[in-house]
Design a protein around this motif. Structure first.
Motif, PDB file in Angstrom:
ATOM      1  N   LEU A 120       7.483 -10.458  -1.833  1.00 52.93           N
ATOM      2  CA  LEU A 120       7.627 -10.752  -0.410  1.00 52.93           C
ATOM      3  C   LEU A 120       8.934 -10.229   0.171  1.00 52.93           C
ATOM      4  O   LEU A 120       9.036 -10.024   1.383  1.00 52.93           O
ATOM      5  CB  LEU A 120       7.517 -12.263  -0.182  1.00 52.93           C
ATOM      6  CG  LEU A 120       6.146 -12.858  -0.505  1.00 52.93           C
ATOM      7  CD1 LEU A 120       6.186 -14.375  -0.393  1.00 52.93           C
ATOM      8  CD2 LEU A 120       5.066 -12.262   0.384  1.00 52.93           C
ATOM      9  N   ASN A 121       9.925  -9.987  -0.691  1.00 51.74           N
ATOM     10  CA  ASN A 121      11.216  -9.479  -0.259  1.00 51.74           C
ATOM     11  C   ASN A 121      11.203  -7.949  -0.293  1.00 51.74           C
ATOM     12  O   ASN A 121      11.964  -7.322  -1.015  1.00 51.74           O
ATOM     13  CB  ASN A 121      12.324 -10.034  -1.166  1.00 51.74           C
ATOM     14  CG  ASN A 121      13.695  -9.617  -0.693  1.00 51.74           C
ATOM     15  OD1 ASN A 121      13.899  -9.342   0.485  1.00 51.74           O
ATOM     16  ND2 ASN A 121      14.631  -9.553  -1.625  1.00 51.74           N
ATOM     17  N   SER A 122      10.308  -7.367   0.497  1.00 48.59           N
ATOM     18  CA  SER A 122      10.152  -5.903   0.449  1.00 48.59           C
ATOM     19  C   SER A 122       9.669  -5.365   1.791  1.00 48.59           C
ATOM     20  O   SER A 122       9.080  -6.090   2.596  1.00 48.59           O
ATOM     21  CB  SER A 122       9.137  -5.527  -0.630  1.00 48.59           C
ATOM     22  OG  SER A 122       7.841  -5.971  -0.270  1.00 48.59           O
ATOM     23  N   ARG A 123       9.913  -4.112   1.986  1.00 53.74           N
ATOM     24  CA  ARG A 123       9.396  -3.417   3.171  1.00 53.74           C
ATOM     25  C   ARG A 123       7.874  -3.435   3.160  1.00 53.74           C
ATOM     26  O   ARG A 123       7.227  -3.600   4.198  1.00 53.74           O
ATOM     27  CB  ARG A 123       9.930  -1.979   3.184  1.00 53.74           C
ATOM     28  CG  ARG A 123       9.629  -1.253   4.466  1.00 53.74           C
ATOM     29  CD  ARG A 123      10.336   0.080   4.491  1.00 53.74           C
ATOM     30  NE  ARG A 123       9.304   1.090   4.576  1.00 53.74           N
ATOM     31  CZ  ARG A 123       9.411   2.330   4.179  1.00 53.74           C
ATOM     32  NH1 ARG A 123      10.518   2.753   3.622  1.00 53.74           N
ATOM     33  NH2 ARG A 123       8.434   3.168   4.314  1.00 53.74           N
ATOM     34  N   ALA A 125       5.880  -5.750   2.043  1.00 51.27           N
ATOM     35  CA  ALA A 125       5.385  -7.048   2.523  1.00 51.27           C
ATOM     36  C   ALA A 125       5.454  -7.122   4.045  1.00 51.27           C
ATOM     37  O   ALA A 125       4.541  -7.653   4.689  1.00 51.27           O
ATOM     38  CB  ALA A 125       6.175  -8.189   1.891  1.00 51.27           C
ATOM     39  N   ARG A 126       6.506  -6.594   4.620  1.00 47.51           N
ATOM     40  CA  ARG A 126       6.632  -6.599   6.079  1.00 47.51           C
ATOM     41  C   ARG A 126       5.559  -5.707   6.708  1.00 47.51           C
ATOM     42  O   ARG A 126       5.076  -5.999   7.798  1.00 47.51           O
ATOM     43  CB  ARG A 126       8.029  -6.167   6.508  1.00 47.51           C
ATOM     44  CG  ARG A 126       9.105  -7.207   6.156  1.00 47.51           C
ATOM     45  CD  ARG A 126      10.481  -6.868   6.696  1.00 47.51           C
ATOM     46  NE  ARG A 126      11.073  -5.668   6.127  1.00 47.51           N
ATOM     47  CZ  ARG A 126      11.671  -5.608   4.938  1.00 47.51           C
ATOM     48  NH1 ARG A 126      11.753  -6.695   4.184  1.00 47.51           N
ATOM     49  NH2 ARG A 126      12.191  -4.481   4.498  1.00 47.51           N
ATOM     50  N   GLN A 127       5.178  -4.655   6.018  1.00 48.52           N
ATOM     51  CA  GLN A 127       4.165  -3.733   6.552  1.00 48.52           C
ATOM     52  C   GLN A 127       2.751  -4.300   6.442  1.00 48.52           C
ATOM     53  O   GLN A 127       1.948  -4.113   7.349  1.00 48.52           O
ATOM     54  CB  GLN A 127       4.235  -2.386   5.823  1.00 48.52           C
ATOM     55  CG  GLN A 127       5.477  -1.602   6.129  1.00 48.52           C
ATOM     56  CD  GLN A 127       5.612  -0.357   5.258  1.00 48.52           C
ATOM     57  OE1 GLN A 127       5.076  -0.288   4.159  1.00 48.52           O
ATOM     58  NE2 GLN A 127       6.332   0.623   5.764  1.00 48.52           N
ATOM     59  N   GLY A 129       1.871  -7.615   5.643  1.00 50.47           N
ATOM     60  CA  GLY A 129       1.743  -8.989   6.110  1.00 50.47           C
ATOM     61  C   GLY A 129       0.917  -9.902   5.219  1.00 50.47           C
ATOM     62  O   GLY A 129       1.323 -10.240   4.113  1.00 50.47           O
ATOM     63  N   GLU A 133       1.270 -11.757   1.362  1.00 47.90           N
ATOM     64  CA  GLU A 133       1.325 -13.215   1.202  1.00 47.90           C
ATOM     65  C   GLU A 133       0.248 -13.690   0.226  1.00 47.90           C
ATOM     66  O   GLU A 133       0.509 -14.502  -0.662  1.00 47.90           O
ATOM     67  CB  GLU A 133       1.165 -13.906   2.545  1.00 47.90           C
ATOM     68  CG  GLU A 133       2.339 -13.692   3.479  1.00 47.90           C
ATOM     69  CD  GLU A 133       2.068 -14.142   4.906  1.00 47.90           C
ATOM     70  OE1 GLU A 133       1.064 -14.870   5.135  1.00 47.90           O
ATOM     71  OE2 GLU A 133       2.854 -13.776   5.800  1.00 47.90           O
TER      72      GLU A 133
END
Length: 142
Positions: A120-123, A125-127, A129, A133
Motif C-alpha cells: 500500500l506504500n507505493s505509487r 497502490a495510489r494508481q 486504488g 487494497e
C-alpha cells in the motif's frame, strides 16, 4: 451444420494465412483497421469471451513462470498470497514487481502485515486504488 468439412477448413486456414500473413502484434491494415493474427479486424470484431479467456489463461501461465523463476520462496506462500503476487505481476510486469524489495523481504520472513503495508506504500497502490487494497488484505490474511 458446418458449411465446410474439417479438411476444407484446414485448407482455407492455410490459404488465408498465406494471403493475410500472420502478425503477433496489433497493426493497422491497409483499410486503417486495427488488426492482429491472421487478418482479425479487432476494431470491428473485437474478440469473443472464449478468446479473451484463452488469452488470459496463456498470460496466467506466463506470469506463473516469471514469478516462479524470480521468487525463490514462492512455494512457502499460501495459494491466496501467491494469487496476490501473480495479480501484481500481471498488472505491473515481473521487473516492476521485483522492485517491491521491502514487500518481498517481508514475505520471505513471513511478515505478512508488513508485506501488506509495503504494497500500500507505493505509487502502484495510489494508481490502482481498490485493487491494491484488496490484494493487501488478501496478502495479510493469507
Amino acid at each position: 451444420m458446418a458449411l465446410l468439412s474439417n479438411e476444407a477448413i484446414q485448407l482455407l486456414g492455410q490459404q488465408l494465412k498465406r494471403h493475410e500473413g500472420i502478425e503477433y502484434k496489433p497493426y493497422h491494415c491497409t483499410a486503417g483497421k486495427l488488426t492482429i493474427g491472421i487478418g482479425r479486424n479487432i476494431d470491428d470484431l473485437g474478440i469473443s469471451e472464449d478468446e479473451a479467456f484463452y488469452l488470459l489463461n496463456n498470460d496466467i501461465k506466463r506470469v506463473e513462470q516469471e514469478v516462479s523463476n524470480n521468487i525463490s520462496f514462492l512455494d512457502e506462500l499460501s495459494d491466496n498470497r501467491k494469487i496476490a503476487l501473480l495479480n501484481m505481476a500481471f498488472n505491473l510486469g515481473i521487473s516492476r514487481l521485483m522492485k517491491f524489495k521491502n514487500m518481498l523481504s517481508a514475505l520471505q520472513q513471513h511478515d505478512y502485515q508488513t508485506a501488506a503495508k509495503e504494497m500500500l506504500n507505493s505509487r502502484w497502490a495510489r494508481q490502482v486504488g481498490r485493487r491494491a487494497e484488496e490484494l493487501a488484505k488478501q496478502m495479510e490474511a493469507g
